[in-house]
Enzyme design. Structure first.
Site, PDB file in Angstrom:
ATOM      1  N   LEU A 108       0.767  -1.102   0.008  1.00  0.00           N
ATOM      2  CA  LEU A 108       0.018  -0.094   0.032  1.00  0.00           C
ATOM      3  C   LEU A 108       0.900   1.412   0.143  1.00  0.00           C
ATOM      4  CD1 LEU A 108      -2.829  -1.081   2.644  1.00  0.00           C
ATOM      5  CD2 LEU A 108      -3.092  -0.572  -0.029  1.00  0.00           C
ATOM      6  N   ASP A 109       0.375   2.123  -0.676  1.00  0.00           N
ATOM      7  CA  ASP A 109       1.284   3.514  -0.723  1.00  0.00           C
ATOM      8  C   ASP A 109       1.365   3.981   0.531  1.00  0.00           C
ATOM      9  OD1 ASP A 109       2.066   5.730  -2.609  1.00  0.00           O
ATOM     10  OD2 ASP A 109       0.608   6.933  -1.119  1.00  0.00           O
TER      11      ASP A 109
END
Length: 260
Positions: A108-109
């Site tokens: 995930l960013d």
């Protein structure tokens, strides 16, 4: 499947916490247990717990108790890495309660929060993180502006991005305010920052983004920054999903490009 050597099937099921040995015997007699895809009804059947795959009523059973499956609600500001070369906050702080060496399935960013799976099951991670498998993920995006129903329709009809066309499996408008709207997107793509790029394409840049679901796993009420082991039901659903996939090869399980 072993025939003379090995462990009795009902003992394996009992050791795995499926049921007591007596109930496990009834499950076998009733034809509800499969080994390597074949129904087994003989109570004397023996298997090799290290290599044979067992399911009950179509749900995979975890036989290897050394495997650990952990759900993390990753907070914003944390990179999806076990050791960040640039010294940014990473995932190590969330794995200290487990002696096993866990690593993340997908990414995930840093500015995206939500459900991240941590495990030491390399084969499962390899399958679920592989772009060709396309695990379904559900995101809730807080975006700029009032989103119109026509925009939701565009997201599911399809958009042309710089790296090719993309369409959401599902899109739903949860709330439309004057300044911000809440949009729920269901995708199976693992392309880089795909949710942010899709919403920017339709004129509603993402302000906040959270992943609520990964395959059969739901974030539920797990607070940001907290981690917990999967329940037996969740593990069974996850293993069933991974066993249904063709085995990909040649890529790092945590090294896929999926960031949101």
């Amino acid at each position: 499947m072993a025939d003379v050597e090995g462990v009795r099937l009902q003992k394996v099921l009992a050791n795995a916490g499926v049921a007591s040995r007596r109930v496990a015997e009834q499950l076998i007699v009733d034809g509800r247990v499969r080994v390597n895809g074949s129904v087994v009804v003989e109570l004397g059947s023996r298997i090799d717990p290290e290599s044979d795959l067992v399911d009950v009523d179509g749900v995979a059973v975890q036989l290897d108790q050394s495997k650990r499956y952990v759900m993390l609600n990753k907070p914003t500001g944390v990179v999806s890495s076990m050791r960040d070369e640039r010294g940014r906050p990473d995932l190590r702080r969330f794995t200290r309660d487990w002696p096993e060496r866990l690593y993340n399935v997908g990414r995930l960013d840093a500015e995206t929060s939500g459900l991240l799976l941590l495990t030491n099951d390399g084969s499962l991670a390899h399958v679920l993180a592989h772009p060709s498998f396309g695990v379904t993920k559900v995101y809730i995006a807080k975006v700029d502006g009032r989103v119109a129903p026509q925009t939701i329709a565009r997201l599911t009809k399809g958009l042309d991005l710089e790296d090719g066309p993309i369409a959401a499996d599902k899109a739903r408008l949860l709330d439309a305010g004057a300044e911000h709207s809440l949009v729920e997107l269901t995708l199976h793509s693992g392309r880089n920052r795909i949710v942010r790029r899709m919403m920017a394409k339709v004129g509603h840049p993402v302000v906040e983004l959270v992943r609520r679901q990964f395959g059969p796993l739901h974030l539920g009420t797990l607070p940001a920054g907290k981690a917990r082991e999967l329940t037996k039901v969740e593990r069974g659903a996850l293993l069933t999903l991974s066993r249904s996939a063709p085995q990909p090869d040649g890529e790092d399980p945590a090294g896929d490009q999926e960031t949101e």
